[in-house]
Design a protein around this motif. Structure first.
Motif, PDB file in Angstrom:
ATOM      1  N   UNK A 110       0.833  -1.205   0.000  1.00 57.58           N
ATOM      2  CA  UNK A 110       0.000   0.000   0.000  1.00 57.58           C
ATOM      3  C   UNK A 110       0.867   1.254   0.000  1.00 57.58           C
ATOM      4  N   UNK A 111       0.470   2.221  -0.804  1.00 60.60           N
ATOM      5  CA  UNK A 111       1.055   3.557  -0.721  1.00 60.60           C
ATOM      6  C   UNK A 111      -0.088   4.527  -0.459  1.00 60.60           C
ATOM      7  N   UNK A 112      -0.082   5.117   0.720  1.00 61.24           N
ATOM      8  CA  UNK A 112      -1.209   5.918   1.189  1.00 61.24           C
ATOM      9  C   UNK A 112      -0.773   7.356   1.458  1.00 61.24           C
ATOM     10  N   UNK A 113      -1.661   8.281   1.136  1.00 57.68           N
ATOM     11  CA  UNK A 113      -1.477   9.690   1.499  1.00 57.68           C
ATOM     12  C   UNK A 113      -2.530  10.037   2.550  1.00 57.68           C
ATOM     13  N   UNK A 114      -2.065  10.645   3.634  1.00 58.18           N
ATOM     14  CA  UNK A 114      -2.970  11.090   4.698  1.00 58.18           C
ATOM     15  C   UNK A 114      -3.058  12.608   4.662  1.00 58.18           C
ATOM     16  N   UNK A 115      -4.128  13.166   4.079  1.00 59.45           N
ATOM     17  CA  UNK A 115      -4.322  14.617   4.175  1.00 59.45           C
ATOM     18  C   UNK A 115      -5.029  14.947   5.490  1.00 59.45           C
ATOM     19  N   UNK A 116      -4.414  15.779   6.290  1.00 57.18           N
ATOM     20  CA  UNK A 116      -4.970  16.140   7.593  1.00 57.18           C
ATOM     21  C   UNK A 116      -5.214  17.642   7.655  1.00 57.18           C
ATOM     22  N   UNK A 117      -6.280  17.997   8.300  1.00 56.04           N
ATOM     23  CA  UNK A 117      -6.568  19.411   8.528  1.00 56.04           C
ATOM     24  C   UNK A 117      -6.272  19.724   9.989  1.00 56.04           C
ATOM     25  N   UNK A 118      -5.214  20.490  10.220  1.00 59.62           N
ATOM     26  CA  UNK A 118      -4.839  20.896  11.569  1.00 59.62           C
ATOM     27  C   UNK A 118      -5.399  22.288  11.831  1.00 59.62           C
ATOM     28  N   UNK A 119      -6.117  22.436  12.916  1.00 64.47           N
ATOM     29  CA  UNK A 119      -6.769  23.719  13.230  1.00 64.47           C
ATOM     30  C   UNK A 119      -6.269  24.255  14.566  1.00 64.47           C
ATOM     31  N   UNK A 120      -6.281  25.576  14.681  1.00 63.71           N
ATOM     32  CA  UNK A 120      -5.872  26.192  15.936  1.00 63.71           C
ATOM     33  C   UNK A 120      -5.724  27.700  15.787  1.00 63.71           C
ATOM     34  N   UNK A 121      -5.474  28.356  16.904  1.00 62.58           N
ATOM     35  CA  UNK A 121      -5.275  29.800  16.889  1.00 62.58           C
ATOM     36  C   UNK A 121      -3.836  30.117  16.480  1.00 62.58           C
ATOM     37  N   UNK A 122      -3.706  31.042  15.547  1.00 60.17           N
ATOM     38  CA  UNK A 122      -2.392  31.430  15.024  1.00 60.17           C
ATOM     39  C   UNK A 122      -2.239  32.942  15.172  1.00 60.17           C
ATOM     40  N   UNK A 123      -1.055  33.362  15.578  1.00 55.47           N
ATOM     41  CA  UNK A 123      -0.769  34.794  15.704  1.00 55.47           C
ATOM     42  C   UNK A 123      -0.524  35.369  14.306  1.00 55.47           C
ATOM     43  N   UNK A 124      -1.410  36.224  13.857  1.00 55.05           N
ATOM     44  CA  UNK A 124      -1.294  36.809  12.516  1.00 55.05           C
ATOM     45  C   UNK A 124      -0.752  38.238  12.569  1.00 55.05           C
ATOM     46  N   UNK A 125      -0.406  38.711  13.733  1.00 55.74           N
ATOM     47  CA  UNK A 125       0.103  40.086  13.854  1.00 55.74           C
ATOM     48  C   UNK A 125       1.580  40.126  13.473  1.00 55.74           C
ATOM     49  N   UNK A 126       1.999  41.261  12.943  1.00 58.79           N
ATOM     50  CA  UNK A 126       3.404  41.437  12.582  1.00 58.79           C
ATOM     51  C   UNK A 126       4.230  41.885  13.785  1.00 58.79           C
ATOM     52  N   UNK A 127       3.574  42.313  14.844  1.00 55.92           N
ATOM     53  CA  UNK A 127       4.252  42.797  16.045  1.00 55.92           C
ATOM     54  C   UNK A 127       4.099  41.737  17.140  1.00 55.92           C
ATOM     55  N   UNK A 128       5.247  41.216  17.574  1.00 56.96           N
ATOM     56  CA  UNK A 128       5.173  40.138  18.561  1.00 56.96           C
ATOM     57  C   UNK A 128       4.685  40.627  19.921  1.00 56.96           C
ATOM     58  N   UNK A 129       4.739  41.934  20.152  1.00 58.21           N
ATOM     59  CA  UNK A 129       4.282  42.462  21.432  1.00 58.21           C
ATOM     60  C   UNK A 129       2.787  42.719  21.462  1.00 58.21           C
TER      61      UNK A 129
END
Length: 231
Positions: free
Chosen positions: A64-83
């Motif tokens: 068998x050759x299998x591909x597992x497509x997974x959807x990982x979800x979560x909160x991500x920091x989208x700000x350019x300023x780390x503070x």
């Protein structure tokens, strides 16, 4: 007169010999025609069949050759300023590749002509590696896909539709309903194409006593099954 009688006496062996040869030739020709007809007619088949298309107990091994497509979800920091972080819920596509080598058996339960119903049991040992957004993902896996199948045999090929369930022990365990399609053109190998019907899910447990999907695992793949049977 004596000359005439002598001529007749000398001619008789040739006449008799020609008559005997003719008598033997005609029955020999007739006998040959009858033998040919009797030998060929009973073995003539208008619709030839192929023994390997008859469903029977079969066993073998699969790759068998299998591909597992997974959807990982979560909160991500989208700000350019780390503070001053700005968090946004985001979905990320994660891809994992899975190779498996295992054993397979086919057990027909109901057979009627070229149609049959049966079960297909499988067990395999594999290895998973991450190929996208899955750095460090690698490890052994144990696969147990089990199916019910419908098989239809024709004169040149046969195909099967399978419906079942799969349980996998891996870096992240998962289980899911599966569907598969198999096709075979000879007695020694089967090509199989399979995919999950529904994905398995992992959840976040939030502080407000609710759950939110963290990871959804699906899979699809291709397999070649090398089989033998009890004749």
């Amino acid at each position: 007169m004596k000359r005439i009688l002598l001529f007749i006496v000398l001619l008789m062996p040739f006449v008799c010999g020609y008559s005997q040869d003719t008598t033997k030739t005609i029955p020999f020709q007739k006998e040959t025609i009858i033998t040919f007809s009797d030998a060929e007619t009973p073995n003539f088949e208008i619709h030839p069949t192929y023994p390997y298309l008859k469903d029977k107990f079969r066993w073998g091994y699969f790759n068998n050759l299998t591909i597992l497509p997974m959807t990982a979800s979560g909160y991500v920091d989208v700000a350019s300023n780390e503070y001053n972080p700005i968090y946004k819920w985001s979905d990320t596509l994660v891809l994992v590749m899975h190779y498996t080598l295992g054993a397979s058996i086919f057990v027909p339960i109901i057979k009627k002509g070229r149609h049959s119903l049966g079960i297909n049991l499988n067990a395999g040992l594999g290895y998973q590696i991450g190929i996208q957004h899955a750095k460090g993902w690698r490890g052994l896996s144990f696969d147990f896909p089990q199916y019910l199948y419908y098989r239809n045999s024709t004169q040149k090929t046969d195909y099967s539709v399978l419906l079942g369930y799969k349980y996998t022990i891996a870096p992240l365990n998962y289980k899911m309903p599966m569907i598969a399609f198999q096709i075979s053109k000879n007695k020694s190998n089967i090509w199989s194409f399979y995919a999950s019907i529904l994905g398995d899910k992992y959840y976040y447990y939030l502080s407000n006593n609710t759950y939110k999907p963290a990871l959804v695992i699906r899979e699809f793949g291709i397999s070649i099954v090398l089989v033998s049977s009890l004749d």
